[in-house]
Design an enzyme around this catalytic site. Structure first.
Site, PDB file in Angstrom:
ATOM      1  N   PHE A   1       1.193  63.702  30.330  1.00  0.00           N
ATOM      2  CA  PHE A   1       0.180  63.248  30.997  1.00  0.00           C
ATOM      3  C   PHE A   1      -0.267  62.573  30.503  1.00  0.00           C
ATOM      4  CE2 PHE A   1       3.097  65.615  33.706  1.00  0.00           C
ATOM      5  CZ  PHE A   1       3.257  64.360  35.346  1.00  0.00           C
TER       6      PHE A   1
ATOM      7  N   THR B   1       6.042  67.638  30.673  1.00  0.00           N
ATOM      8  CA  THR B   1       6.227  65.899  30.537  1.00  0.00           C
ATOM      9  C   THR B   1       4.736  66.128  30.366  1.00  0.00           C
ATOM     10  OG1 THR B   1       7.718  64.948  32.481  1.00  0.00           O
ATOM     11  CG2 THR B   1       5.536  64.179  32.557  1.00  0.00           C
TER      12      THR B   1
END
Ligand code: PEP
Ligand code: MN
Length: 631
Positions: free
Chosen positions: A533, A531
């Site tokens: 960020f 992921t």
């Protein structure tokens, strides 16, 4: 024994418990953990635990079963992070210490320091006293060598570690070194351990050539019992019947020690193998096995080295190893440790800030969330993470100054863009993107302590979490996926529900925070699950020297080739687009904004591109410029 203190105990009670224990002859250490504060009371004494248990402010007393006490995980659950100046060893990072076997000359040491610093080492090694097998071999430069080492370290802002070979040297060496090294041959030189322990300075403790893990931890105990809390254990290979390599690297010692002790463990692949070509693979294996760092011999001209040339890396070989370590670390949930000068500016500012209350970073979710892990990996464990109920609240907390920075997910490599955060970026013109971080996401099936995977009927998680585990849910048809507002929140929910047919999908941190059990690890459909960020800042906190990445947004007129013209501008300036999204413009049905993430090879060309874009695009806005280190 471990004396667990009651929450909210007053200072008076604390003092009297300590004096009581000391009056009985115990050495007392206070350890402030995440959940409890404890006194570790050690000494060769027998006492009825009930005498301590009845004291005001004592919650309970736990005996330590291991012969090593201060070094034991029983005493301290959290990992110890040894701080040497601005360098941290332990926790979620991999620290690399490098330099030649021995200090040979000013020129050699400065060349080595420059090379290892440029490649990303955070500490400099170099022996001034060499315990050689033969009395006729080079014995080291002695105090002169220490002076050179210290100067080289100061010149390249690297703390230094060097070996001490006898108690006579403790006082003389104290001011030259940042970390004392106890060599393999001296691991059980108890007088030396006591003398070095008494300095209170950090110590790198090598494992003896034929020492068991317990003997090694007992040596650490000696250091700690005499006054230092900061011991870095170093596995450097042990004697076996194998003669091909200099020693046999006992990599299994890493997970074993991690379970038994809270101290950081690093690996020395140079002395373990004795052969240059074997050093990088063993260094990587050490990182994969969970080592907190490595110490590796690097010499500007190994062929001319006065000791250990055949196992010393050339600077180029070291640089290549550093790149591999950097790429590997996130796979095992870690980050390579960097000196403040090499950290992103906002991380440096946070870490150097004296005032701890200025280190608040907001995230969406509850404690144990992946975003919180991203915060700790990016900024370090010293910051305070500030949970917020929604993404919008994260933006608000940053805007109002309640948090210095915010960290929000923007894209997952399996499930795609998190549009809400892109839209919020468009809606908050005073919030900037100041950094980018990629975290490997490893999902787990988390249940109550007694539950089994066969009992599970419902599994709660964020829709993204459920999506990333679609194969698992497909295979286990009797488990129903139930969307929840966040992953760690789902763990909290099942902990409160106490229903053994309910489970959650989340990270290990969330299971730890709520005392839940991992029923199955690695649920994500593809293990290469990351992921991305964004680190958010208010405009005044957004600094961007050396940026190589930017995010922009614009709209285009509704006519043929409008977007193409904009993209041509970027192509002309050698700007690579790594992401393009179109988002609807609120209040203007069927009209779109384009969101772009860009790689910027030449900074001045970016500013020119923004100017040129104005001719073809409307409402152009730069959302952030920052440095992104590609792993
Ligand atoms: C060294 O690090 O230079 C050294 C002599 O190591 P060891 O004590 O592990 O042999
Ligand atoms: Mn050596």
């Amino acid at each position: 024994m471990i004396v667990v203190l009651k929450h909210g105990i007053n200072q008076g009670n604390k003092d009297s418990i300590r004096s009581f224990l000391e009056s009985k002859g115990f050495t007392v250490r206070e350890i402030i953990g995440e959940h409890d504060t404890v006194f570790g009371a050690v000494g060769n004494l027998v006492i009825d635990h009930r005498e301590v248990e009845v004291l005001d402010g004592v919650s309970r007393v736990i005996p330590i079963s291991k012969p090593y006490k201060l070094a034991s995980r029983e005493l301290k659950k959290e990992d110890t992070i040894v701080k040497v100046g601005n360098v941290r060893i332990g926790g979620n990072r991999v620290a690399v210490i490098a330099g030649p076997c021995a200090v040979e000359s000013r020129e050699q040491m400065f060349q080595a320091a420059k090379a290892v610093r440029e490649s990303g080492a955070v500490m400099l090694r170099g022996g001034a006293f060499k315990p050689r097998t033969s009395p006729y071999s080079f014995q080291g430069m002695g105090e002169e060598g220490l002076k050179i080492l210290k100067d080289a370290g100061e010149t390249y802002s690297l703390p230094v570690v060097t070996e001490i070979v006898g108690t006579d040297y403790t006082d003389m060496m104290r001011d030259y070194v940042d970390v004392f090294q106890i060599g393999a041959r001296n691991m059980q030189n108890f007088e030396l351990l006591k003398s070095v322990g008494r300095t209170g300075k950090p110590v790198l403790l090598k494992r003896g050539l034929s020492a068991t893990i317990e003997e090694w931890l007992m040596a650490a105990e000696y250091l700690m019992a005499h006054g230092t809390d900061d011991v870095i254990l170093c596995e450097r290979g042990i004697r076996t019947f194998e003669t091909y390599t200099r020693n046999t690297l006992d990599l299994s010692a890493i997970p074993v020690v991690k379970k038994l002790s809270h101290l950081p463990v690093i690996v020395d692949p140079s002395h373990a193998t004795g052969i240059r070509a074997k050093v990088p693979p063993m260094a990587l294996a050490a990182v994969a096995a969970g080592a907190d760092g490595i110490v590796v011999e690097v010499h500007p001209h190994p062929e001319k080295a006065l000791s250990d040339g055949p196992q010393s890396l050339y600077p180029e070989g070291f640089e290549s190893l550093m790149r591999d370590i950097q790429a590997l670390s996130p796979v095992v949930g870690k980050e390579i440790e960097r000196l403040p000068e090499d950290q992103p500016p906002e991380v440096r500012a946070i870490n150097l800030s004296q005032d701890k209350s200025n280190r608040r970073i907001a995230f969406q979710g509850v404690h144990g969330a992946y975003s919180e892990k991203a915060i700790y990996s990016y900024f370090g464990e010293d910051v305070s993470s500030l949970p917020a109920p929604s993404f919008r609240d994260v933006f608000e907390k940053v805007l109002t100054g309640e948090a210095e920075y915010g960290v929000v997910p923007v894209e997952n490599s399996l499930a795609g863009t998190i549009y809400e955060n892109i839209d919020l970026l468009l809606r908050y013109p005073d919030i900037w993107i100041t950094g980018e971080y990629r975290l490997r996401i490893k999902h787990n099936l988390i249940g109550l302590p007694g539950s089994r995977i066969e009992d599970i009927k419902e599994v709660y998680s964020h829709p993204q979490g459920l999506m990333q585990c679609s194969d698992f849910l497909e295979k286990h048809k009797k488990i129903k996926g139930v969307p929840f507002y966040d992953t760690a929140g789902a763990v909290k929910f099942i902990a409160e529900e106490k229903d053994s047919s309910k489970a959650a999908i989340a990270g290990v941190e969330a299971a730890k925070v709520h005392g839940m059990r991992i029923l199955k690890e690695g649920l994500e459909t593809n293990s290469r699950n990351y992921t991305k960020f964004y680190v958010l800042a208010r405009t005044e906190n957004a600094v961007f020297p050396n940026f190589n990445r930017a995010a922009v947004v614009f709209s285009t007129p509704d006519k043929p080739g409008a977007l193409l013209k904009c993209l041509n501008v970027l192509a002309d300036k050698k700007i690579n687009m790594n992401k393009l999204e179109s988002r609807p413009i609120p209040g203007k049905p069927w009209q779109y904004m384009f969101f772009l993430s860009l790689d910027i090879p030449v900074q001045s060309l970016f500013d020119e591109a923004v100017e040129d874009l104005k001719e073809y695009a409307d409402d152009i806005r730069v959302l952030g410029k920052y440095r992104f280190e590609k792993g």
